[in-house]
Design an enzyme around this catalytic site. Structure first.
Site, mmCIF file in Angstrom:
data_model
loop_
_atom_site.group_PDB
_atom_site.id
_atom_site.type_symbol
_atom_site.label_atom_id
_atom_site.label_comp_id
_atom_site.label_asym_id
_atom_site.label_seq_id
_atom_site.Cartn_x
_atom_site.Cartn_y
_atom_site.Cartn_z
ATOM 1 N N GLY A 32 0.835 -1.203 0.000
ATOM 2 C CA GLY A 32 0.000 0.000 0.000
ATOM 3 C C GLY A 32 0.867 1.249 0.000
ATOM 4 O O GLY A 32 0.452 2.304 0.481
ATOM 5 N N SER A 80 1.824 3.089 -2.463
ATOM 6 C CA SER A 80 1.627 4.031 -3.573
ATOM 7 C C SER A 80 0.839 5.265 -3.166
ATOM 8 O O SER A 80 0.840 6.271 -3.874
ATOM 9 C CB SER A 80 0.899 3.327 -4.727
ATOM 10 O OG SER A 80 -0.401 2.947 -4.315
ATOM 11 N N ASP A 85 -0.921 -7.760 -5.718
ATOM 12 C CA ASP A 85 -2.145 -7.765 -4.913
ATOM 13 C C ASP A 85 -1.855 -8.599 -3.662
ATOM 14 O O ASP A 85 -1.553 -9.794 -3.774
ATOM 15 C CB ASP A 85 -3.270 -8.409 -5.747
ATOM 16 C CG ASP A 85 -4.607 -8.421 -5.034
ATOM 17 O OD1 ASP A 85 -4.616 -8.338 -3.784
ATOM 18 O OD2 ASP A 85 -5.634 -8.536 -5.716
ATOM 19 N N SER A 110 -5.238 0.188 13.298
ATOM 20 C CA SER A 110 -6.083 1.389 13.392
ATOM 21 C C SER A 110 -6.593 1.501 14.818
ATOM 22 O O SER A 110 -6.619 0.500 15.547
ATOM 23 C CB SER A 110 -7.271 1.260 12.434
ATOM 24 O OG SER A 110 -8.138 2.369 12.568
ATOM 25 N N TYR A 139 -14.508 -3.718 9.059
ATOM 26 C CA TYR A 139 -13.177 -3.098 9.020
ATOM 27 C C TYR A 139 -12.527 -3.169 10.410
ATOM 28 O O TYR A 139 -11.356 -3.579 10.552
ATOM 29 C CB TYR A 139 -13.317 -1.643 8.565
ATOM 30 C CG TYR A 139 -12.041 -0.840 8.669
ATOM 31 C CD1 TYR A 139 -11.023 -0.993 7.727
ATOM 32 C CD2 TYR A 139 -11.830 0.064 9.714
ATOM 33 C CE1 TYR A 139 -9.840 -0.256 7.826
ATOM 34 C CE2 TYR A 139 -10.657 0.793 9.823
ATOM 35 C CZ TYR A 139 -9.670 0.631 8.873
ATOM 36 O OH TYR A 139 -8.507 1.352 8.973
ATOM 37 N N LYS A 147 -8.959 -4.976 11.652
ATOM 38 C CA LYS A 147 -7.845 -4.262 12.288
ATOM 39 C C LYS A 147 -7.522 -4.876 13.657
ATOM 40 O O LYS A 147 -6.366 -4.904 14.075
ATOM 41 C CB LYS A 147 -8.198 -2.774 12.425
ATOM 42 C CG LYS A 147 -8.364 -2.074 11.079
ATOM 43 C CD LYS A 147 -7.034 -1.730 10.471
ATOM 44 C CE LYS A 147 -6.787 -2.259 9.119
ATOM 45 N NZ LYS A 147 -5.480 -1.896 8.550
ATOM 46 N N TYR A 170 -16.705 15.381 7.027
ATOM 47 C CA TYR A 170 -16.207 14.284 7.867
ATOM 48 C C TYR A 170 -14.866 14.680 8.487
ATOM 49 O O TYR A 170 -14.635 14.488 9.684
ATOM 50 C CB TYR A 170 -16.044 13.010 7.026
ATOM 51 C CG TYR A 170 -15.424 11.856 7.783
ATOM 52 C CD1 TYR A 170 -16.213 11.003 8.549
ATOM 53 C CD2 TYR A 170 -14.050 11.630 7.742
ATOM 54 C CE1 TYR A 170 -15.643 9.958 9.266
ATOM 55 C CE2 TYR A 170 -13.471 10.592 8.452
ATOM 56 C CZ TYR A 170 -14.274 9.746 9.207
ATOM 57 O OH TYR A 170 -13.697 8.723 9.910
HETATM 58 P P1 NAP Z 1 -5.310 4.770 0.905
HETATM 59 O O1 NAP Z 1 -4.836 6.173 0.791
HETATM 60 O O2 NAP Z 1 -6.610 4.381 0.306
HETATM 61 O O3 NAP Z 1 -4.151 3.794 0.352
HETATM 62 C C1 NAP Z 1 -4.329 2.394 0.406
HETATM 63 C C2 NAP Z 1 -3.135 1.719 -0.224
HETATM 64 O O4 NAP Z 1 -3.302 0.298 -0.175
HETATM 65 C C3 NAP Z 1 -2.973 2.080 -1.705
HETATM 66 O O5 NAP Z 1 -1.601 2.104 -2.023
HETATM 67 C C4 NAP Z 1 -3.654 0.888 -2.396
HETATM 68 O O6 NAP Z 1 -3.195 0.768 -3.743
HETATM 69 C C5 NAP Z 1 -3.190 -0.242 -1.497
HETATM 70 N N1 NAP Z 1 -3.993 -1.457 -1.618
HETATM 71 C C6 NAP Z 1 -5.340 -1.602 -1.425
HETATM 72 N N2 NAP Z 1 -5.703 -2.877 -1.673
HETATM 73 C C7 NAP Z 1 -4.572 -3.555 -2.021
HETATM 74 C C8 NAP Z 1 -4.296 -4.892 -2.409
HETATM 75 N N3 NAP Z 1 -5.256 -5.821 -2.477
HETATM 76 N N4 NAP Z 1 -3.022 -5.239 -2.701
HETATM 77 C C9 NAP Z 1 -2.017 -4.314 -2.641
HETATM 78 N N5 NAP Z 1 -2.219 -3.031 -2.283
HETATM 79 C C10 NAP Z 1 -3.482 -2.663 -1.981
HETATM 80 O O7 NAP Z 1 -5.423 4.332 2.439
HETATM 81 P P2 NAP Z 1 -4.692 4.877 3.749
HETATM 82 O O8 NAP Z 1 -5.607 5.794 4.417
HETATM 83 O O9 NAP Z 1 -3.319 5.297 3.440
HETATM 84 O O10 NAP Z 1 -4.642 3.532 4.618
HETATM 85 C C11 NAP Z 1 -3.470 2.733 4.701
HETATM 86 C C12 NAP Z 1 -3.570 1.840 5.930
HETATM 87 O O11 NAP Z 1 -3.743 2.666 7.088
HETATM 88 C C13 NAP Z 1 -4.751 0.882 5.906
HETATM 89 O O12 NAP Z 1 -4.352 -0.361 6.445
HETATM 90 C C14 NAP Z 1 -5.775 1.556 6.811
HETATM 91 O O13 NAP Z 1 -6.616 0.613 7.413
HETATM 92 C C15 NAP Z 1 -4.863 2.216 7.824
HETATM 93 N N6 NAP Z 1 -5.464 3.364 8.516
HETATM 94 C C16 NAP Z 1 -5.725 4.547 7.876
HETATM 95 C C17 NAP Z 1 -6.248 5.622 8.594
HETATM 96 C C18 NAP Z 1 -6.471 6.976 7.970
HETATM 97 O O14 NAP Z 1 -6.935 7.876 8.664
HETATM 98 N N7 NAP Z 1 -6.175 7.178 6.699
HETATM 99 C C19 NAP Z 1 -6.545 5.474 9.954
HETATM 100 C C20 NAP Z 1 -6.285 4.258 10.564
HETATM 101 C C21 NAP Z 1 -5.738 3.214 9.847
HETATM 102 P P3 NAP Z 1 -4.061 0.017 -4.903
HETATM 103 O O15 NAP Z 1 -5.496 0.382 -4.693
HETATM 104 O O16 NAP Z 1 -3.468 0.500 -6.182
HETATM 105 O O17 NAP Z 1 -3.799 -1.449 -4.702
#
Ligand code: NAP
Length: 259
Positions: free
Chosen positions: A14, A16, A64, A143, A157, A161, A202
């Protein structure tokens, strides 16, 4: 002063976008070679380009995490490019919303498939390489949602986590004799493309509920992950670190208002 991590190699799933890209940026800034992993090639290319001037080399693998063979290919690529693998950040995750009564078996499978199974698959694929490194580090992005808090629409979700944390406690015991640590960072609300998609309303509502008065940045999470990657954190394993600006602390709205 921490020992330099220059020349170590990390995989960030993830990587990217969002938090993963932030971890990649922090790690590459510390001289760590980073292989970012995701499905969308254009996003991966954009990240590699954006981080090209960092001391650590950043490259990508399209994969993936729900497919064990893709995870093995990512690990092979990291070893081929950099001669080994020291750190795995199991960060890839999805957070589609769905109320309990509406969730289909497919919705549940999809969220657990990426968030939980994807975490296990990339770690399994990297086990031998992390053992060979002699100082393997695994950092899982969990999370606050699930392990500590709840939010309507995210029961599946939250379960995924929390599952990551159940997993790391036994994994830590199995990995300790191999000098591999495994820990989790629990972000609060971090500004990412994913969060921005939830809308300004939000984001404003969440920021107002955080004692620090702001949403988190991806660098906040990158720095916490970097700490777990250090030599100095080598005696810490199976643990969790909440990075949320105090978001989980207020007992009530009044408590927050009085601060
Ligand atoms: P994001 O901006 O949507 O990025 C998600 C990343 O995961 C992207 O690079 C996506 O790329 C990749 N991904 C999704 N499905 C995948 C798969 N099957 N195989 C490989 N890569 C995959 O999300 P984010 O907010 O940065 O979240 C990242 C992590 O932090 C997650 O585990 C999330 O639960 C956790 N988190 C986030 C927050 C927050 O506030 N943002 C809070 C708590 C926890 P592709 O779609 O191109 O595969």
């Amino acid at each position: 002063m921490f020992n330099s991590l220059e020349g170590r190699t990390a995989i960030v799933t993830g990587g990217s976008k969002g938090i993963g890209r932030g971890i990649a940026e922090t790690f590459a800034g510390a001289g760590i070679n980073v292989v970012v992993v995701a499905r969308n090639e254009a996003d991966l290319d954009a990240t590699v380009k954006a981080l090209a001037d960092k001391p650590g080399k950043v490259s990508s693998v399209t994969a993936d995490v729900t497919k064990p063979e893709d995870c093995r290919s990512a690990v092979e690529a990291a070893i081929e490019r950099h001669g080994g693998l020291d750190i795995v950040c199991a960060n890839a995750g999805i957070f589609p919303s769905g109320k309990l009564g509406d969730l289909t078996p497919e919705d549940i499978e999809q969220v657990l498939g990426v968030n939980f199974k994807g975490t296990v698959f990339i770690i399994q694929a990297a086990l031998q390489a992390l053992t060979d490194s002699g100082h393997g580090r695994v950092i899982v992005t969990s999370s606050i949602t699930g392990p500590v808090t709840g939010y309507p629409g995210w029961s599946h979700y939250g379960a995924s986590k929390a599952a990551q944390l159940g997993f790391i406690r036994t994994a830590a015991m199995e990995l300790a004799p191999k000098q591999i640590t495994i820990n989790a960072v629990l972000p609060g609300n971090i500004v990412t493309e994913g969060l921005v998609e939830m809308g300004q309303e939000y984001m404003d509502q969440m920021a107002a509920a955080i004692p620090a008065g702001r949403l988190g940045s991806v660098a906040d999470i990158g720095n916490a992950a970097l700490f777990f990657a250090t030599d100095e954190a080598g005696y810490i394993t199976g643990q969790t670190l909440i990075v949320d600006g105090g978001q989980i602390l207020p007992e009530s709205i009044e408590a927050l208002a009085e601060a």
